[in-house]
Motif scaffolding. Structure first.
Motif, PDB file in Angstrom:
ATOM      1  N   GLY A  28       0.760  -1.242   0.000  1.00 29.96           N
ATOM      2  CA  GLY A  28       0.000   0.000   0.000  1.00 29.96           C
ATOM      3  C   GLY A  28       0.789   1.290   0.000  1.00 29.96           C
ATOM      4  O   GLY A  28       1.365   1.647  -0.996  1.00 29.96           O
ATOM      5  N   GLU A  29       0.813   1.963   1.145  1.00 30.72           N
ATOM      6  CA  GLU A  29       1.432   3.281   1.239  1.00 30.72           C
ATOM      7  C   GLU A  29       2.920   3.232   1.563  1.00 30.72           C
ATOM      8  O   GLU A  29       3.542   4.277   1.746  1.00 30.72           O
ATOM      9  CB  GLU A  29       0.702   4.115   2.283  1.00 30.72           C
ATOM     10  CG  GLU A  29      -0.737   4.397   1.906  1.00 30.72           C
ATOM     11  CD  GLU A  29      -1.468   5.212   2.963  1.00 30.72           C
ATOM     12  OE1 GLU A  29      -0.831   5.678   3.921  1.00 30.72           O
ATOM     13  OE2 GLU A  29      -2.683   5.380   2.809  1.00 30.72           O
ATOM     14  N   ARG A  49      11.855  -5.262  -6.977  1.00 31.08           N
ATOM     15  CA  ARG A  49      10.750  -5.923  -7.686  1.00 31.08           C
ATOM     16  C   ARG A  49       9.736  -6.523  -6.716  1.00 31.08           C
ATOM     17  O   ARG A  49       8.535  -6.440  -6.928  1.00 31.08           O
ATOM     18  CB  ARG A  49      11.303  -6.996  -8.617  1.00 31.08           C
ATOM     19  CG  ARG A  49      12.038  -6.429  -9.810  1.00 31.08           C
ATOM     20  CD  ARG A  49      12.587  -7.506 -10.703  1.00 31.08           C
ATOM     21  NE  ARG A  49      13.275  -6.915 -11.845  1.00 31.08           N
ATOM     22  CZ  ARG A  49      14.291  -7.467 -12.465  1.00 31.08           C
ATOM     23  NH1 ARG A  49      14.746  -8.651 -12.083  1.00 31.08           N
ATOM     24  NH2 ARG A  49      14.864  -6.863 -13.489  1.00 31.08           N
ATOM     25  N   ILE A  50      10.226  -7.116  -5.641  1.00 31.99           N
ATOM     26  CA  ILE A  50       9.333  -7.701  -4.630  1.00 31.99           C
ATOM     27  C   ILE A  50       8.498  -6.607  -3.973  1.00 31.99           C
ATOM     28  O   ILE A  50       7.287  -6.760  -3.797  1.00 31.99           O
ATOM     29  CB  ILE A  50      10.139  -8.493  -3.581  1.00 31.99           C
ATOM     30  CG1 ILE A  50      10.751  -9.746  -4.207  1.00 31.99           C
ATOM     31  CG2 ILE A  50       9.274  -8.852  -2.378  1.00 31.99           C
ATOM     32  CD1 ILE A  50      11.776 -10.436  -3.327  1.00 31.99           C
ATOM     33  N   ALA A  51       9.146  -5.500  -3.620  1.00 30.93           N
ATOM     34  CA  ALA A  51       8.429  -4.384  -2.983  1.00 30.93           C
ATOM     35  C   ALA A  51       7.354  -3.832  -3.917  1.00 30.93           C
ATOM     36  O   ALA A  51       6.218  -3.586  -3.504  1.00 30.93           O
ATOM     37  CB  ALA A  51       9.409  -3.284  -2.581  1.00 30.93           C
ATOM     38  N   ALA A  52       7.708  -3.651  -5.180  1.00 30.52           N
ATOM     39  CA  ALA A  52       6.741  -3.126  -6.152  1.00 30.52           C
ATOM     40  C   ALA A  52       5.576  -4.090  -6.344  1.00 30.52           C
ATOM     41  O   ALA A  52       4.416  -3.669  -6.436  1.00 30.52           O
ATOM     42  CB  ALA A  52       7.436  -2.857  -7.487  1.00 30.52           C
ATOM     43  N   ALA A  53       5.862  -5.375  -6.376  1.00 28.10           N
ATOM     44  CA  ALA A  53       4.804  -6.379  -6.551  1.00 28.10           C
ATOM     45  C   ALA A  53       3.830  -6.366  -5.381  1.00 28.10           C
ATOM     46  O   ALA A  53       2.643  -6.674  -5.553  1.00 28.10           O
ATOM     47  CB  ALA A  53       5.408  -7.774  -6.711  1.00 28.10           C
ATOM     48  N   GLY A  54       4.313  -5.983  -4.204  1.00 30.97           N
ATOM     49  CA  GLY A  54       3.454  -5.901  -3.033  1.00 30.97           C
ATOM     50  C   GLY A  54       2.656  -4.613  -2.954  1.00 30.97           C
ATOM     51  O   GLY A  54       1.843  -4.430  -2.056  1.00 30.97           O
ATOM     52  N   ALA A  56       4.163  -1.447  -2.906  1.00 33.57           N
ATOM     53  CA  ALA A  56       4.957  -0.327  -2.392  1.00 33.57           C
ATOM     54  C   ALA A  56       5.466   0.520  -3.555  1.00 33.57           C
ATOM     55  O   ALA A  56       5.637   0.033  -4.673  1.00 33.57           O
ATOM     56  CB  ALA A  56       6.147  -0.844  -1.579  1.00 33.57           C
ATOM     57  N   THR A  57       5.707   1.785  -3.285  1.00 32.17           N
ATOM     58  CA  THR A  57       6.340   2.667  -4.257  1.00 32.17           C
ATOM     59  C   THR A  57       7.846   2.506  -4.114  1.00 32.17           C
ATOM     60  O   THR A  57       8.382   2.643  -3.016  1.00 32.17           O
ATOM     61  CB  THR A  57       5.947   4.136  -4.006  1.00 32.17           C
ATOM     62  OG1 THR A  57       4.531   4.260  -4.138  1.00 32.17           O
ATOM     63  CG2 THR A  57       6.639   5.068  -4.984  1.00 32.17           C
TER      64      THR A  57
END
Length: 82
Positions: A28-29, A49-54, A56-57
Motif C-alpha cells: 500500500g502506502e 521488484r518484490i516491494a513493487a509487486a506488493g 509499495a512505491t
C-alpha cells in the motif's frame, strides 16, 4: 506531530536475503528506497521488484538505464565512477 506522524517505521538492510524479506512485507502506502551505484546488483533489484509487486512505491538512487531504474517508480539518477 507533523512529519513524525507520517513515518510508521524505517528499516535499513545491507544483507540481500534480509532486503528481500523486508521488501515482501511492504504494501500500500509503503515506500522502498533502493540505492545502488551500478543499478545492476541482483539482490537490490530483486528486493525492488518484490516491494513493487506488493504495492509499495519504489524509489531508486542509481545509474540511469539500469535494471534498478527499470524496477523503480521514480529514479533519482546518480552516476558514480566505478
Amino acid at each position: 506531530s507533523g512529519l513524525m506522524g507520517l513515518c510508521r517505521g524505517v528499516a535499513a538492510r545491507a544483507d540481500g536475503a534480509m532486503q528481500a524479506i523486508a521488501a515482501a512485507t511492504l504494501e500500500g502506502e509503503a515506500v522502498a528506497l533502493c540505492l545502488s551505484r551500478t543499478g545492476a546488483d541482483r539482490e537490490v533489484v530483486e528486493a525492488a521488484r518484490i516491494a513493487a509487486a506488493g504495492g509499495a512505491t519504489v524509489i531508486a538512487i542509481t545509474r540511469p538505464r539500469s535494471p534498478l531504474e527499470a524496477a523503480a517508480a521514480l529514479t533519482l539518477p546518480c552516476e558514480a565512477p566505478e
